[in-house]
Design an enzyme around this catalytic site. Sequence first.
Site, PDB file in Angstrom:
ATOM      1  CD  GLU A 210      -2.804  -1.079   2.522  1.00 45.88           C
ATOM      2  OE1 GLU A 210      -3.947  -1.814   2.282  1.00 45.88           O
ATOM      3  OE2 GLU A 210      -2.567  -0.517   3.393  1.00 45.88           O
TER       4      GLU A 210
ATOM      5  CD  GLU B  70      -3.796  -5.845   4.036  1.00 43.76           C
ATOM      6  OE1 GLU B  70      -4.602  -4.864   4.683  1.00 43.76           O
ATOM      7  OE2 GLU B  70      -2.388  -5.455   4.323  1.00 43.76           O
TER       8      GLU B  70
END
Length: 444
Positions: A168, A356
């Site tokens: 991320e 995720e």
Amino acid sequence: MELRKADFGPQFRWGVATAAYQIEGAVEEDGRGPSIWDTFAHTPGRIKTGENADVACDFYHRYREDLALIREMNFQAHRFSLSWPRILPEGRGRVNPKGLDFYQRVIDRTLELGLEPWVTLYHWDLPQALEDQGGWTNREIVGWFGEYVEVCSKAFGDRVRHWMVLNEPTVFTVLGYLQGRHAPGRKGLSSFLPAVHHAALAQAEGGRILRANLPEAQIGTTFSASYVQAAGPTWLSRMAAIQYDAIANRLFIEPALGLGYPWRRAPFLHLLRPYIRSGDLEKLAFNFDFIGLQTYFRQLVRFDPLAPATWAREVPHEERGGELTAMGWEVWPENLYHLLKQFAAYPGVRRIVITENGVAYPDALENGQVHDAKRIAFIQAHLRQVRRAQQEGVPVEGYFYWSLMDNFEWAEGYRPRFGLVYVDYPTQQRILKDSALWFRDFLG
């Protein structure tokens, strides 16, 4: 729609995800150096609860039993990160053999249990020694990161087939270098813009090093993503949503795909140009085997002329009228479907893995059990959206739940519980929640 494991296909990977700093603890053991999160967590006022991850879930000492829980739940894979300061305490140069040995043991135990190790190289715990030299704002970090990737790929590449370069990058650059809400706590465009460009360069450079050293490996990287919707029908609202989407969803994937930065969608990104050298735009591109998508909620935005850069302001989750999680996030499962469709539309995206997705609720231990029916409903609703996208031709090939167990949730401390496994922090006892038992039966 009834959920069945078989409907997702025989090659679909089912796993759980963790991150080194959030679970390992042992921050001063066996030669590990300090990370920016050690510094940040020990700075008064930075963590909402005043807590730190010095012990966390003590995975460093309990990894054997924790990995066995993954097998007990019938998952196939464990996505985990390597701690850069545990392997290179100063960030570069001297390699810590005890750090390498720890991950050798983790990988060996993973394989012994019949699980696949999916390794993330960078999950936010930058060595403090490198931050002292500018961290992600210093262009030299591309070389520093490359040295770290060389060490890891050569140490573990004989047994690890699946690699992810960054976790991320939008989140760690926005929260860490623009808003100051995460480590290292910097604020302002003067930190954010160089951090973005150097992270994008490092993302591609890490991929190239992995490909050179491990030609048979499956190489990916992960992107935080949120489906962006305009809160109203006006042209200004739509414009704000387009600019917000450029930052939330396009900032790092489009350079990797050879499309450059999304200048036209977010004109303020032209401020990146002073940091771009000749040949950089070509160096941003790398042909990843798969991309990881990580998502928790949608972004509903409205036009706000006072909002910096994008003129977009997110509508607070509590004003949307839906169910909220313990993080205060709206539950809207269709977010996952729309994101899968959006990212699959890129010609260069061949495979997608949900690396995720999960939810935090205020779980409570009652008579040795944790009844988390709302989490089960959340998982089922999101898996239906994955299957819906699959049926429409989206090449989504895996789902990793976040997280294996309750852990240190960054600036939120230990209050939010995302895990399938309940952790009683004073005793470090592990207890399978009802959601873990659901997965065990679903995947069995």
